[in-house]
Design an enzyme around this catalytic site. Structure first.
Site, PDB file in Angstrom:
ATOM      1  N   CYS A  43       0.697  -1.262   0.011  1.00 38.55           N
ATOM      2  CA  CYS A  43       0.052  -0.044   0.118  1.00 38.55           C
ATOM      3  C   CYS A  43       1.003   1.267   0.076  1.00 38.55           C
ATOM      4  O   CYS A  43       0.505   2.298  -0.464  1.00 38.55           O
ATOM      5  CB  CYS A  43      -0.956  -0.086   1.172  1.00 38.55           C
ATOM      6  SG  CYS A  43      -0.053   0.393   2.630  1.00 38.55           S
ATOM      7  N   CYS A 116       1.464 -11.618   1.969  1.00 39.69           N
ATOM      8  CA  CYS A 116       1.436 -10.834   3.172  1.00 39.69           C
ATOM      9  C   CYS A 116       2.177 -11.479   4.484  1.00 39.69           C
ATOM     10  O   CYS A 116       2.306 -11.001   5.401  1.00 39.69           O
ATOM     11  CB  CYS A 116      -0.090 -11.048   3.685  1.00 39.69           C
ATOM     12  SG  CYS A 116      -0.644 -12.487   4.372  1.00 39.69           S
ATOM     13  N   LEU A 262      10.314  19.257   9.795  1.00 42.53           N
ATOM     14  CA  LEU A 262      10.550  18.393  11.207  1.00 42.53           C
ATOM     15  C   LEU A 262      10.039  17.340  10.635  1.00 42.53           C
ATOM     16  O   LEU A 262       8.954  17.259  10.153  1.00 42.53           O
ATOM     17  CB  LEU A 262       9.626  19.098  12.342  1.00 42.53           C
ATOM     18  CG  LEU A 262      10.173  20.657  12.510  1.00 42.53           C
ATOM     19  CD1 LEU A 262       9.414  21.144  13.792  1.00 42.53           C
ATOM     20  CD2 LEU A 262      11.449  20.746  12.562  1.00 42.53           C
ATOM     21  N   ILE A 346       2.623  11.492  19.407  1.00 44.17           N
ATOM     22  CA  ILE A 346       1.373  12.110  19.562  1.00 44.17           C
ATOM     23  C   ILE A 346       1.531  13.700  19.024  1.00 44.17           C
ATOM     24  O   ILE A 346       0.606  14.250  18.654  1.00 44.17           O
ATOM     25  CB  ILE A 346       1.383  12.278  21.373  1.00 44.17           C
ATOM     26  CG1 ILE A 346      -0.243  12.887  21.640  1.00 44.17           C
ATOM     27  CG2 ILE A 346       2.369  12.772  22.094  1.00 44.17           C
ATOM     28  CD1 ILE A 346      -0.396  12.529  23.076  1.00 44.17           C
ATOM     29  N   ASN A 349       0.702  13.644  15.583  1.00 45.92           N
ATOM     30  CA  ASN A 349      -0.784  13.609  15.175  1.00 45.92           C
ATOM     31  C   ASN A 349      -1.443  15.077  15.489  1.00 45.92           C
ATOM     32  O   ASN A 349      -2.380  15.425  14.812  1.00 45.92           O
ATOM     33  CB  ASN A 349      -1.273  12.473  16.198  1.00 45.92           C
ATOM     34  CG  ASN A 349      -2.910  12.307  16.225  1.00 45.92           C
ATOM     35  OD1 ASN A 349      -3.626  13.143  16.185  1.00 45.92           O
ATOM     36  ND2 ASN A 349      -3.260  11.019  15.785  1.00 45.92           N
ATOM     37  N   ARG A 918     -13.233 -13.075  -8.805  1.00 46.52           N
ATOM     38  CA  ARG A 918     -13.709 -14.260  -7.958  1.00 46.52           C
ATOM     39  C   ARG A 918     -15.258 -14.477  -7.977  1.00 46.52           C
ATOM     40  O   ARG A 918     -15.788 -13.891  -7.576  1.00 46.52           O
ATOM     41  CB  ARG A 918     -13.204 -14.443  -6.556  1.00 46.52           C
ATOM     42  CG  ARG A 918     -12.893 -15.802  -6.034  1.00 46.52           C
ATOM     43  CD  ARG A 918     -12.241 -15.636  -4.793  1.00 46.52           C
ATOM     44  NE  ARG A 918     -11.518 -17.079  -4.145  1.00 46.52           N
ATOM     45  CZ  ARG A 918     -10.735 -16.950  -3.255  1.00 46.52           C
ATOM     46  NH1 ARG A 918     -10.456 -16.018  -2.213  1.00 46.52           N
ATOM     47  NH2 ARG A 918     -10.445 -18.426  -2.943  1.00 46.52           N
ATOM     48  N   GLU A1268     -13.694 -20.949  -5.917  1.00 48.03           N
ATOM     49  CA  GLU A1268     -14.637 -19.658  -6.041  1.00 48.03           C
ATOM     50  C   GLU A1268     -16.269 -19.815  -5.299  1.00 48.03           C
ATOM     51  O   GLU A1268     -16.676 -19.129  -4.675  1.00 48.03           O
ATOM     52  CB  GLU A1268     -14.964 -19.290  -7.637  1.00 48.03           C
ATOM     53  CG  GLU A1268     -13.938 -18.660  -8.210  1.00 48.03           C
ATOM     54  CD  GLU A1268     -14.140 -18.350  -9.692  1.00 48.03           C
ATOM     55  OE1 GLU A1268     -14.217 -17.566 -10.116  1.00 48.03           O
ATOM     56  OE2 GLU A1268     -13.847 -19.519 -10.300  1.00 48.03           O
TER      57      GLU A1268
HETATM   58  C1  LIG Z   1      -2.112   4.054   8.569  1.00 49.65           C
HETATM   59  C2  LIG Z   1      -2.300   5.159   9.424  1.00 49.65           C
HETATM   60  C3  LIG Z   1      -3.536   5.095  10.068  1.00 49.65           C
HETATM   61  C4  LIG Z   1      -3.763   6.097  11.107  1.00 49.65           C
HETATM   62  N1  LIG Z   1      -5.110   5.962  12.069  1.00 49.65           N
HETATM   63  C5  LIG Z   1      -5.270   7.075  12.911  1.00 49.65           C
HETATM   64  C6  LIG Z   1      -6.407   7.031  13.615  1.00 49.65           C
HETATM   65  O1  LIG Z   1      -7.142   6.061  13.812  1.00 49.65           O
HETATM   66  N2  LIG Z   1      -6.763   7.903  14.562  1.00 49.65           N
HETATM   67  C7  LIG Z   1      -5.776   8.884  14.603  1.00 49.65           C
HETATM   68  O2  LIG Z   1      -6.013  10.023  15.275  1.00 49.65           O
HETATM   69  N3  LIG Z   1      -4.486   9.170  13.794  1.00 49.65           N
HETATM   70  C8  LIG Z   1      -4.307   8.215  13.076  1.00 49.65           C
HETATM   71  N4  LIG Z   1      -3.155   8.082  12.210  1.00 49.65           N
HETATM   72  C9  LIG Z   1      -2.301   9.350  12.383  1.00 49.65           C
HETATM   73  C10 LIG Z   1      -0.968   9.177  13.255  1.00 49.65           C
HETATM   74  O3  LIG Z   1      -1.476   9.026  14.575  1.00 49.65           O
HETATM   75  C11 LIG Z   1      -0.040   9.970  12.844  1.00 49.65           C
HETATM   76  O4  LIG Z   1       0.417   9.707  11.447  1.00 49.65           O
HETATM   77  C12 LIG Z   1       1.214  10.187  13.711  1.00 49.65           C
HETATM   78  O5  LIG Z   1       0.813  10.333  15.097  1.00 49.65           O
HETATM   79  C13 LIG Z   1       2.228  11.093  13.411  1.00 49.65           C
HETATM   80  O6  LIG Z   1       3.311  11.232  13.948  1.00 49.65           O
HETATM   81  P1  LIG Z   1       4.898  11.172  13.369  1.00 49.65           P
HETATM   82  O7  LIG Z   1       5.694  11.242  14.312  1.00 49.65           O
HETATM   83  O8  LIG Z   1       4.750  10.038  12.338  1.00 49.65           O
HETATM   84  O9  LIG Z   1       4.601  12.534  12.688  1.00 49.65           O
HETATM   85  P2  LIG Z   1       5.504  13.036  11.234  1.00 49.65           P
HETATM   86  O10 LIG Z   1       4.788  12.454   9.896  1.00 49.65           O
HETATM   87  O11 LIG Z   1       6.918  12.737  11.508  1.00 49.65           O
HETATM   88  O12 LIG Z   1       4.853  14.483  11.266  1.00 49.65           O
HETATM   89  C14 LIG Z   1       3.413  14.885  10.893  1.00 49.65           C
HETATM   90  C15 LIG Z   1       3.763  16.535  10.616  1.00 49.65           C
HETATM   91  O13 LIG Z   1       3.851  17.172  11.845  1.00 49.65           O
HETATM   92  C16 LIG Z   1       5.081  17.789  11.876  1.00 49.65           C
HETATM   93  N5  LIG Z   1       5.388  17.946  13.137  1.00 49.65           N
HETATM   94  C17 LIG Z   1       5.883  16.504  13.870  1.00 49.65           C
HETATM   95  N6  LIG Z   1       6.175  16.776  14.945  1.00 49.65           N
HETATM   96  C18 LIG Z   1       5.953  18.186  15.309  1.00 49.65           C
HETATM   97  C19 LIG Z   1       6.372  19.043  16.429  1.00 49.65           C
HETATM   98  N7  LIG Z   1       6.568  18.597  17.641  1.00 49.65           N
HETATM   99  N8  LIG Z   1       6.489  20.273  16.443  1.00 49.65           N
HETATM  100  C20 LIG Z   1       6.007  20.918  14.796  1.00 49.65           C
HETATM  101  N9  LIG Z   1       5.561  20.173  13.859  1.00 49.65           N
HETATM  102  C21 LIG Z   1       5.831  18.726  14.036  1.00 49.65           C
HETATM  103  C22 LIG Z   1       5.810  17.412  10.747  1.00 49.65           C
HETATM  104  O14 LIG Z   1       6.613  18.366  10.374  1.00 49.65           O
HETATM  105  C23 LIG Z   1       4.763  16.881   9.716  1.00 49.65           C
HETATM  106  O15 LIG Z   1       4.327  17.896   8.892  1.00 49.65           O
HETATM  107  C24 LIG Z   1      -3.075   7.227  11.448  1.00 49.65           C
HETATM  108  C25 LIG Z   1      -1.916   7.289  10.699  1.00 49.65           C
HETATM  109  C26 LIG Z   1      -1.578   6.215   9.785  1.00 49.65           C
HETATM  110  C27 LIG Z   1      -0.274   6.148   8.817  1.00 49.65           C
HETATM  111  S1  FES Z   2      -2.304 -11.960   0.985  1.00 50.56           S
HETATM  112 FE1  FES Z   2      -2.266 -13.407   2.672  1.00 50.56          FE
HETATM  113  S2  FES Z   2      -1.905 -15.349   1.666  1.00 50.56           S
HETATM  114 FE2  FES Z   2      -2.106 -14.254   0.081  1.00 50.56          FE
HETATM  115  S1  FES Z   3       3.379  -1.225   2.444  1.00 47.52           S
HETATM  116 FE1  FES Z   3       3.923  -0.360   4.260  1.00 47.52          FE
HETATM  117  S2  FES Z   3       1.896  -0.639   5.473  1.00 47.52           S
HETATM  118 FE2  FES Z   3       1.419  -1.361   3.553  1.00 47.52          FE
END
Ligand SMILES: Cc1cc2nc3c(=O)[nH]c(=O)nc-3n(C[C@H](O)[C@H](O)[C@H](O)COP(=O)(O)OP(=O)(O)OC[C@H]3O[C@@H](n4cnc5c(N)ncnc54)[C@H](O)[C@@H]3O)c2cc1C
Ligand code: FES
Ligand code: FES
Length: 1341
Positions: A43, A116, A262, A346, A349, A918, A1268
């Site tokens: 993905c 997977c 950042l 955190i 997020n 399928r 199937e």
């Molecule tokens: C597959 C997936 C599912 C998710 N599902 C959920 C969900 O169900 N619920 C939910 O709430 N969240 C969800 N998230 C969001 C997830 O919580 C955030 O992606 C994650 O917390 C971001 O943290 P990071 O450290 O990776 O941030 P980064 O990707 O490193 O940074 C994110 C952004 O914030 C900036 N930044 C980071 N830290 C700071 C700081 N301290 N000060 C200023 N700028 C800053 C960075 O420059 C960037 O622009 C999901 C994310 C993914 C990828």
């Molecule tokens: S995707 Fe799990 S076995 Fe094919």
């Molecule tokens: S390829 Fe990284 S989580 Fe799907």
């Protein structure tokens, strides 16, 4: 401070990278710079788990190693400096021996296509290692629990297995599992003692089987700082806030962050795909002030870079004042998945939520808990409460840094009660799905001295993710409730007020549903206080509802599998060929083939218009983006070639749009660049100019297609035949239902490996093409036609495919052809690995259709006549669509309709062409039949199960509807299966308890449903080749492709059986000496395609014939040896045969006789579901299937096929929305919006039985297909849901109130349940206003 090189370890091996683009991800590095290929790209957005690895960090001060899972597709390479990475092949491999995890995955039959599997193994490993480490650090949890084992794979997607065997493999490591509860496996057989079973499991010893941190890295870390040379890496790692401030101050003085980024976990790029090239990255995760967690009486302070996992650990620690913290922690466990929580911070997020309106759970939780954030900008500190923070100007536009979060402690006084509850409604209950809405409520309550009622002293009601800009507080409702004594009427007023506050933005989907969820959550929070008249912090939800995250693990399945030794080893549950290698990640898929030097990469530019002239294709500013070498269009097709991208038995389709594009998603051009990343970025940046003047209007609906006679011809061979006289049948009916309309949507394949091809130019205008295809022969042919060269110039090779489901039959051809064209033109190797979004946009999926029917029936429920009009949306090309009418009717005829007539039109529209997914057409046909039966049962007010039984075929009616395909009377096993399931599933008793449950529960309703299926399969001519080599080993080639369905395993068994017929010493143990070879179109011509469920059987028959020839050739040699010896071994025999120049290679072409080419499959499934009327969520409590497998060639493989198909069917019926916009462009783009089933959405109890029906002379060793048909059985889940909704509607209508009905969203019990029955749809049918109606009824009875 000395600057260093980027050094880290992968599987113990040292890697030193002297310079790198800082945007390079760990996955890119592993896949292109190392030999470790177990990390798969599926993905690229953190949503599937195929790419995960273990990250180990060493702390030199504490001399401790910390280890956890992370995704590698978002993690940046520079951020792992000094770390050790372990991939699945690092746990164990062919050379050093497989890890017990690999062995158990293989033994529990938990790997099918295998794409997977390495990621799954890493998830389980991570849980084991966590359990081991918590054992040494904490007193209580000493080992992995079954629940934790099962939850460990909650973030991993698998499209093949249906998860049940994976869950068993995981739970086999749990300390609290009853080993007898584990499902079918190859380690033991039923009836063995527990001790024996344990002994037979591959042993696991944490001290030996957990990985260790490499010493060389420890030494490096002890003596050096984690600071990379900025000039080479453009990666800065400040170690204090002051240093960070200094860096920011010197960049873009006075302005914004400019090209500085950042970064902490970089997981944000999973959602907001990176479009910008940054000059420098600042990794803020090493700043101690921002990494601390401090707790005191006033609350908890959490540094902004602390990962979500660590926040959860801190919040969940034992502490008397931690009630609110714990609730927040529990909710946060549903944020994303374990590997995102392990690296995402955190702060990241909160910043995404504040600056980009990311639909965050965390902001809602913190808003309700009255948290504050601390920030710094140019040395100026600022503290804001969460509400103020969210509405402040976006901090990402400035140099502001979020430093920390403070959550206050909440403690109730002796006379008050403190309540805190959180909510989220999402398609997956335990995470890995963003919520439709989330909420968190805090209330301080006390008892009103005079009335003894409960008074709200204070409350904070927060809502988020509903399509507003950020989380908000419902202040008017808070003000209204404060000081009020809770009662039905107060709550009624509160929810009415709330509906005016939750206003999703215009572009938000399901706005009314989201409002109703907000209402439901508030109701759930306050209503138990009114009902019980008391408060309790460990309070119950309405109806004693349980939070799905604290549910017990899945109940193990009691599969019954009959193994037969008659055709040894055919019929035995042999482990899948190469399963351990798939688990370790050493199995090679097309993208794993090492790239040759100078290999180029391609990405498609596709049309976004349904009908328009293409004026120009270019890039912004007319400058080719970085790395681009060519843009290939139809103009590049050689003169002798043709613009053709696929062929099927019904014609051909274009490879590229020429001057005019005829559907959105059509290929316009192929961008070829030096890397896949550059090619993808360039394709994204492409600008296509269109002109839609005077070109007509596109056909975008089936109705329009009919109006404009835009139809595909269906050759007579594919015309289904009507049955009986419908007018007569209608005349015999007591009642009729006329002109009911049904609509069925599409479904996407979601194979884990997207479409992939590697094309290598060879001498003399020849090409070698490695394609992830189910149709190598057709691929060869279409490439040759496109390039204008003979077919013998094109060698198409396919070893294995990471899931196909029909999507890699026709739809793989344009990818392979474009790739071959580019390789031929540029005379360089070219690879295309479609990104998920492009794959989703181009591949079309299942056929949507509109059905209108009229049915006549007697009062006892017997149908007398059925008339149908079906409009199939085939899209732009014929593809395989003309087979749909026949397929639909083949499965719809499963009931005795008395008489049946139909008018089916295959409509040509300006949409991507739909293809075989399928059970194409069969699943719709079977469902249409059920929908009709449901409808008439409801109109007669009869038990639908009785109506089904009445209309099941007798053998006579079966013959009338299926003619000779009905076979002999004893082959018609459906009535037997129907009765057997009634007993094995305890159907009658459970149907009664469902009724009782529905009487006792207001907000949850159950339904149970039993559904039969009949599915016709057709054998096809198939070649096979068996060669015995001089050392006695055997090489086998078959035309079929191993797509995960276990074809190679069955063929291997069949060859062992076939050659074993020679009956010399050792010939009964040949299995291990047989190797299946990749399919090569120049070695195995006429290979046709892999589809229709019978490829395994056909290939088995082809090799059985080969073996027969070889055995005959070997017999004289054997007899000669036996003249002088008492016995002969296999090796001796082969040596002698070689010496005598016996031809030990045989090729055959199996052609099924017309009398035995087709047969019927039968199955029955029953499912019980529970619908939550507040959220519309459907939980599958139990599913039981009995499937007639004939004499199964391999029961383990067939069981896997049945379970996997059923779960894919659940996806179609309950979860997967694959829609198009007003231009016909696919809306869904990846894992964020396309939700296939996960471990938490499959049946809680899943029982599958294989019926080993009798011997059949015309079928291949009496076997039957399993790939199937079982998908059709999943309609039982949909029907059970319909039944539960019916109960909800009855109840809704019973709530009559005296104030006059001013709002009625349900007016009667009758309804159609759409497919998929996703939460908003179910909730709407149960009554979007059910809470208000209920409260009205209670208030004004
Ligand atoms: C597959 C997936 C599912 C998710 N599902 C959920 C969900 O169900 N619920 C939910 O709430 N969240 C969800 N998230 C969001 C997830 O919580 C955030 O992606 C994650 O917390 C971001 O943290 P990071 O450290 O990776 O941030 P980064 O990707 O490193 O940074 C994110 C952004 O914030 C900036 N930044 C980071 N830290 C700071 C700081 N301290 N000060 C200023 N700028 C800053 C960075 O420059 C960037 O622009 C999901 C994310 C993914 C990828
Ligand atoms: S995707 Fe799990 S076995 Fe094919
Ligand atoms: S390829 Fe990284 S989580 Fe799907």
């Amino acid at each position: 401070m000395a600057c260093e090189d980027l050094v880290f370890a992968v599987n113990g091996e040292k890697f030193e990278v002297l310079s790198v683009n800082p945007s390079t991800t760990l996955l890119e590095f592993l896949r292109s710079n190392t030999c470790f290929k177990s990390v798969k790209l599926s993905c690229g957005e953190g949503g599937c788990g195929a790419c995960i690895v273990i990250l180990s960090k060493y702390d030199p001060v504490l001399d401790q190693v910390e280890e956890y899972s992370i995704n590698s597709c978002l993690t940046l390479l520079c951020s792992i400096n000094g770390c050790s990475i372990t991939t699945s092949e690092g746990l164990g491999n062919t050379e050093k021996g497989f890890h017990p995890i690999h062995k158990r995955f293989a033994g529990f039959h938990a790997s099918q296509c295998g794409f997977c599997t390495p990621g799954m193994c890493i998830s389980l490993y991570s849980a084991l290692s966590n359990a081991h480490n918590s054992k040494s650090s904490q007193s209580s949890p000493d080992c992995l629990t079954a629940l934790a084992a099962e939850k460990s794979i909650a973030g991993n997607l698998c499209r093949c297995t249906g998860y049940r065997p994976i869950a068993d493999a995981c739970k086999s490591f749990a300390a609290d599992v009853d080993i007898e509860d584990l499902g079918f496996n190859s380690f033991w057989r039923k009836g063995e003692s527990r001790e024996e079973m344990f002994k037979k499991l591959p042993p696991y010893n944490p001290d030996k089987d957990l990985v260790t941190f490499p010493d060389f890295l420890k030494e490096k870390i002890k003596c050096q700082h984690n600071v990379l040379d900025q000039t080479r890496y453009h990666w800065i790692t400040p170690v204090s806030v002051a240093e960070l401030q200094e860096i920011l101050a010197t960049t873009n003085p006075g302005g914004d962050r400019g090209l500085l980024k950042l970064v902490v976990g970089n997981t944000g790029t999973g959602y907001y795909k990176e479009e910008k090239q940054y000059a420098r990255y600042i990794d803020i995760s090493h700043i101690p002030e921002m990494s601390m967690i401090k707790k005191d009486d006033r609350g908890i302070e959490i540094g902004a870079v602390v990962t979500i996992s660590k926040v959860i650990d801190a919040l969940m620690e034992e502490n008397s004042s931690a009630y609110v913290f714990k609730k927040i922690g529990v909710h946060m466990e549903k944020v994303a998945n374990h590997f995102i929580r392990n690296s995402g911070s955190i702060g990241g997020n909160l910043v995404m939520a504040q600056s980009k309106n990311f639909p965050s759970d965390i902001t809602t939780l913190l808003l309700a808990a009255d948290a504050s954030v601390y920030m710094i900008n140019a040395g100026r500190h600022e503290k804001l409460r969460m509400g103020e923070y969210l509405v402040a100007p976006p901090i990402l536009d400035t140099k502001t840094v979020l430093l920390k979060v403070h959550i206050p402690s909440w403690i109730a006084s002796s006379t008050t009660g403190l309540l805190f509850e959180t909510y989220r409604a999402a398609l997956r209950p335990i995470g890995s799905a963003l919520p439709y809405i989330n909420a968190a409520f805090l209330a301080v309550v006390s008892r009103d001295a005079s009335s003894r009622g409960i008074i709200v002293d204070k409350c904070r009601l927060a809502f988020g993710s509903y399509g507003g800009y950020h989380s908000i507080r419902a202040r008017e409702v808070e003000d209204f409730l404060t000081g009020k004594i809770l009662s039905h009427s107060v709550l009624y007023e509160a929810v009415r007020l709330l509906k005016g506050i939750i206003v999703p933005s215009i572009e938000t989907s399901y706005p009314e549903y989201k409002k109703s969820l907000a209402v439901g959550f508030l109701f759930d929070f306050l209503y138990p206080l009114i009902e019980s008249g008391c408060w309790d912090s460990e309070r119950k939800h309405i109806d004693g509802h349980v939070d799905p995250t604290i549910c017990p693990p899945l109940l193990s399945s009691a599969q019954q599998v009959f193994e037969s030794k008659k055709y040894h080893p055919v019929g035995e549950a042999i482990i899948k060929f190469g399963a351990e290698m798939q688990a370790s990640g050493e199995a090679v898929y097309v993208d794993d083939i090492p790239s040759l030097p100078h290999c180029l990469h391609g990405a498609f530019i596709y049309s976004t218009k349904p009908l328009a002239r293409i004026k120009k294709v270019g890039f912004g500013g007319n400058v080719a983006p970085l790395g681009v070498l060519a843009v290939i269009t139809f103009k590049d097709i050689p003169q002798l070639g043709q613009n053709v991208g696929y062929i099927s038995m019904f014609g051909t389709g274009l490879l590229f749009a020429d001057e005019v594009t005829i559907y959105a998603g059509q290929i316009i051009a192929l961008v070829v660049a030096d890397t896949q990343k550059h090619a993808d970025m360039a394709a994204n940046l492409a600008v296509v100019e269109y002109d839609s003047k005077n070109i007509g209007t596109p056909v975008l609906s089936v109705e329009d297609a009919v109006k404009r006679s835009s139809l595909f011809e269906v050759p007579p061979k594919y015309h289904p035949e009507p049955v009986g006289d419908v007018s007569k049948g209608m005349a015999e009916a007591d009642r009729k239902i006329r002109s009911v309309e049904l609509r069925l949507g599409s479904q996407y394949f979601f194979y884990m490996e997207t479409q992939t091809t590697l094309a290598l130019p060879d001498e003399d205008n020849c090409l070698v093409v490695y394609s992830s295809t189910q149709a190598p022969e057709y691929t060869q042919s279409v490439i040759a036609t496109c390039l204008g060269i003979p077919e013998h110039n094109v060698r198409v090779i396919t070893r294995r495919v990471g899931g196909g489901f029909g999507g890699k039959a026709i739809k793989s051809m344009p990818v392979a052809t474009a790739c071959a064209l580019a390789a031929q033109k540029l005379q360089r190797p070219v690879k295309i690995y479609l990104n998920r979004k492009t794959d989703m946009i181009m591949t079309g999926g299942r056929h949507p259709m509109k059905i209108t029917y009229s049915v006549g029936f007697r009062c006892d429920g017997k149908v007398t006549a059925l008339e149908l009009c079906i409009l199939i949306d085939a899209g732009i090309d014929a593809d395989v669509s003309p087979i749909l009418p026949l397929n639909i009717m083949n499965s719809l005829r499963k009931y005795d309709w008395g008489a049946l007539s139909f008018d089916i039109k295959v409509c040509k529209t300006n949409l991507p062409s739909r293809t075989s997914l399928r059970a194409p057409g069969e699943v719709q046909g079977s469902y249409i039949a059920e929908s009709i039966i449901e409808n008439l049962a409801s109109s007669l007010n009869m038990d639908v199960d009785v109506v089904r039984r009445i209309n099941l075929h007798t053998y006579e009616s079966l013959r009338k509807f299926y003619k000779q395909d009905a076979g002999e009377p004893d082959e018609y096993t459906l009535p037997l299966l129907w009765d057997k399931l009634e007993i094995s599933a305890d159907f009658r008793r459970r149907a009664e308890s469902v009724k009782e449950f529905n009487l006792c529960n207001v907000w949850r309703k159950r339904g149970i449903s039993r559904v039969p299926i009949i599915h016709l399969v057709v054998h096809r001519p198939t070649p096979g080749k068996v060669s015995i080599l001089s050392d006695g080993s055997v090489a086998v080639e078959v035309a079929g492709i191993e797509v995960g369905q276990g074809l190679w395993t069955k063929v291997q068994q069949m060859v062992a059986y076939g050659l074993g017929m020679i009956k010399c010493d050792g010939s009964e143990d040949l299995l291990e000496r047989i190797r299946l070879l990749q399919t090569d179109t120049l070695s195995m011509s006429q290979s046709s395609y892999t589809a229709g469920s019978t490829t395994s059987e056909n290939c088995c028959e082809a090799v059985r014939l080969c073996c027969g020839i070889l055995v005959e050739r070997l017999k004289p040699t054997m007899n000669q040896i036996l003249e002088n010896a008492r016995s002969v071994t296999w090796d001796m025999l082969i040596q002698q045969a070689y010496a005598q120049s016996v031809d030990l290679s045989a090729r055959t072409f199996y052609k099924p006789e017309s009398s035995s080419a087709e047969y019927l499959n039968y199955g029955v499934g029953a499912s019980e579901v529970e619908v939550d009327l507040v959220t519309g969520r459907t939980e599958i409590i139990r599913s039981d299937i009995i499937y007639d497998c004939g004499k199964s060639l391999n029961p383990a493989v067939d069981l896997g096929q049945i379970e996997g198909a059923f779960v894919q069917g659940i996806g179609f019926f309950m979860y997967e929305e694959y829609t198009t916009d007003e231009n016909g462009l696919v809306n869904e783009e990846g894992t964020w919006d396309y939700k296939i089933p996960t471990i938490d959405t499959i049946p809680k109890q899943f029982n599958v039985q294989i019926l080993n029906s009798g011997h059949h002379k015309n079928r291949i060793l009496s076997s039957k297909a399993s790939g199937e048909p079982p998908l059709l059985v999943a309609a039982s889940v949909h029907c059970a849901t319909r039944s539960a909704i019916r109960e909800a509607r009855k109840q809704y209508l019973s709530w009559n109130c005296s104030d006059g009905d001013h709002r009625r969203d349900i007016s009667d019990i009758g309804f159609e349940l759409p497919v998929p029955a996703i939460m908003p749809v179910v909730k709407q049918l149960c009554g979007l206003e059910s809470v208000e109606k209920y409260l009205e009824w209670k208030t004004y009875p």
